[in-house]
Design an enzyme around this catalytic site. Structure first.
Site, mmCIF file in Angstrom:
data_model
loop_
_atom_site.group_PDB
_atom_site.id
_atom_site.type_symbol
_atom_site.label_atom_id
_atom_site.label_comp_id
_atom_site.label_asym_id
_atom_site.label_seq_id
_atom_site.Cartn_x
_atom_site.Cartn_y
_atom_site.Cartn_z
ATOM 1 N N ASP A 329 8.337 11.840 25.917
ATOM 2 C CA ASP A 329 8.935 12.907 26.734
ATOM 3 C C ASP A 329 9.163 12.445 28.171
ATOM 4 O OD1 ASP A 329 6.088 12.834 27.081
ATOM 5 O OD2 ASP A 329 6.255 14.691 28.236
ATOM 6 N N GLU A 330 10.033 13.162 28.844
ATOM 7 C CA GLU A 330 10.247 13.056 30.291
ATOM 8 C C GLU A 330 10.434 11.607 30.755
ATOM 9 O OE1 GLU A 330 7.739 17.090 31.493
ATOM 10 O OE2 GLU A 330 6.767 15.131 31.710
ATOM 11 N N VAL A 331 11.300 10.898 30.057
ATOM 12 C CA VAL A 331 11.597 9.515 30.436
ATOM 13 C C VAL A 331 12.697 9.531 31.492
ATOM 14 C CG1 VAL A 331 12.319 7.237 29.644
ATOM 15 C CG2 VAL A 331 10.963 8.722 28.131
ATOM 16 N N GLU A 382 11.899 15.660 23.091
ATOM 17 C CA GLU A 382 12.937 15.059 23.909
ATOM 18 C C GLU A 382 13.644 13.897 23.214
ATOM 19 O OE1 GLU A 382 13.149 15.202 28.717
ATOM 20 O OE2 GLU A 382 11.270 15.027 27.648
#
EC number: 3.2.1.52
Length: 537
Positions: A329-331, A382
């Site tokens: 997530d949240e890359v 994501e």
């Protein structure tokens, strides 16, 4: 050592509220706790007015079918939980007239599994009548759930005397994955706190401990192959989990029928990894030169995958559950975009300027590594949201709280097994009675086909660690987490928050009686202490 037992009553309170610069009087409606009602609510539950007495000096659990260390540990544990003393201190068994109950016969049909697993049979039948008390289950996991239910039905009437009503229960979980996430990176949690939380989880019938063990902030996992990751990545040498401590937590969870799924999130959320592993993180550039900052794991270097192969080969041996959570997530793509070596790699792979394809490349390589060590995997949504094509064996966890049921719909439409978390953030604190919002969230509340809904295997509630540590994590978590536990265990039509409130009040006070600092969730009231007995030495 004194052990306190409580009976539960709640009072009407008149309070003063400050509003628009003036005090005004407000009458708060009280919630009266139920008496001897289970949480979560069983699938089928009926109770009679027949009452059976139990003397704490005479009662015992008896295995009439298969037995093992998991079951014998449960007998020992619940003898203490219910009656406040250990089974081996019993010296005598007084005779009782009709209407008394001296044992619970626990009949486990099949040989005990060594570890809990996804899809394990947790069903059980419980009958309490004039003929005695019997708990039947196919597996030891069902027996654990049934013994917990039995413990909640028993009420104390005097120092040594307890009662239980005639009861018939047929029970099983609605969802197979019922989890709670704790974050031990942002604030370290002591082993004793994690074990207390596991015990609380078992008493609400959770079966998955999602251990978000590391993140950007710290790396407390002590690796056998890469010990410097903890030495250099943890807050300090005291805030680490040794291999022995990790094994202790896994074993404690096993005895309670709880799976431990560790999360090692990458390629983002990995700043603490790079403090000891050379060239693991991407160097960020400004004006054509490295600027001293680092981004996600560098997916262009084969050395990254060599490290990951060795690391996850170790993880596969340390954590016995079939699944490991790989994050994803949240890359943030900005650092990748700035790096000329990444740009050249993108061109070589014909990715153009689509950095989601680079993330997909990394995740696919990682999934192949994890599959190679015979592990299954979970990821955050994501990866799928960005269009990555990954194995249908992947379990996708929905965490974004914007239009989350739409994401459940899309993820199941693509054929992935799905776990919902987005509506159950325990760390988001609001003033007032918050839990009904958790209670109203249902993983099947989307317009999908029957096949799509079968792919929703459960849910998780989460306590992220920015603002909790040893001092408050248990009180912040409980009993609000129990609300999610009922949503994931009980039938879909058990959804009336007003009807659930008295049982939740009782469950909260029951947790306090059992030693948990469970916070108030329904406004003014109190748990009334009436009996105090001494546990024999």
């Amino acid at each position: 050592m004194a052990r306190t037992f409580a009976l539960f009553h709640f009072a009407c309170i008149v309070g003063l509220v400050f509003s628009n610069g003036e005090y005004r009087e407000r009458e708060t409606v009280s919630v009266t706790a139920s008496n001897g009602m289970p949480w979560p609510m069983p699938q089928q539950y009926s109770s009679t007015s027949d009452t059976f007495t139990i003397n704490r000096n005479a009662f015992k659990f008896r295995a009439t079918g298969q037995s093992c260390d998991i079951l014998s540990s449960a007998f020992f544990r619940y003898q203490t939980i219910i009656f406040g003393f250990r089974e081996e201190v019993l010296k005598f068994h007084p005779k009782f007239k009709a209407g008394s109950l001296t044992e619970l016969d626990v009949n486990v049909k099949n040989k005990c599994d060594q570890y809990p697993y996804l899809g394990m049979d947790e069903s059980y039948n419980l009958t309490i009548s004039s003929s005695g008390a019997t708990l039947n289950s196919n597996s030891v996991w069902g027996a654990l759930r049934g013994i917990e239910t039995f413990s909640q039905l028993v009420l104390q009437r005097s120092k040594d005397m307890f009662t239980v009503n005639g009861t018939t229960i047929v029970d099983y979980p609605r969802f197979q994955h019922r989890g709670l996430l704790l974050d031990t990176s942002r604030h370290f949690l002591d082993v004793s706190i994690i074990k207390q939380n596991l015990l609380a989880m078992s008493q609400s019938k959770f079966n998955v401990f999602h251990w978000h063990i590391v993140d950007d902030q710290s790396f407390p996992y002590t690796s056998n192959n890469f010990p410097d990751m903890a030495t250099m990545g943890a807050y300090d040498s005291k805030h680490i989990y040794t291999q022995d401590q990790i094994a202790e937590i896994i074993e404690f969870a096993r005895i309670l029928g709880i799976r431990v799924i560790p999360e090692f999130d990458s390629p983002g959320h990995s700043q603490s990894w790079g403090k000891s592993i050379k060239d693991l993180l991407t160097k960020c550039y400004s004006s054509g030169k490295p600027n001293g900052q680092y981004g996600p794991i560098d997916p262009s270097l084969e050395t990254s995958y060599g490290f990951l192969s060795k690391f996850f080969a170790e993880i596969a041996k340390v954590f016995p559950d079939h699944y490991v959570h790989l994050g994803g997530d949240e890359v943030n793509f900005d650092c990748w975009k700035s790096n000329p070596n990444i740009t050249a790699f993108m061109k070589q792979k014909d990715f153009g300027t689509d950095y989601a394809k680079l993330e997909e490349y990394y995740m696919q390589r990682l999934l192949e590594i994890v599959s190679g060590v015979k592990k299954g995997y979970m990821i955050w949504q994501e990866v799928v949201d960005n269009g990555a094509k990954i194995s249908k064996e992947t379990i996708v966890e929905i965490y974004k709280n914007e239009a989350y049921m739409y994401h459940v719909f899309l993820t199941t439409l693509k054929g992935y097994r799905t776990v919902l978390q987005a509506c159950w953030y325990l760390d988001l604190i609001k003033y007032g009675v918050q839990w009904p919002a958790f209670y109203s969230c249902d993983p099947h509340d989307f317009f999908g086909t029957a096949e799509q809904k079968k792919l929703v295997i459960g849910g998780e509630t989460c306590m992220w660690g920015e603002y909790v540590d040893n001092t408050n994590v248990l009180s912040r978590t409980w009993p609000r987490a129990s609300v999610v536990a009922e949503r994931l265990w009980s039938a879909q039509n058990v959804k009336d928050a007003n009807a659930a409130a008295p049982r939740l009040e009782e469950h909260r006070c029951r947790m306090i009686k059992r030693g948990f600092p469970a916070e108030a969730v329904n406004g003014p009231g109190y748990c009334f202490q009436e009996y105090s007995i001494h546990e024999p030495v």
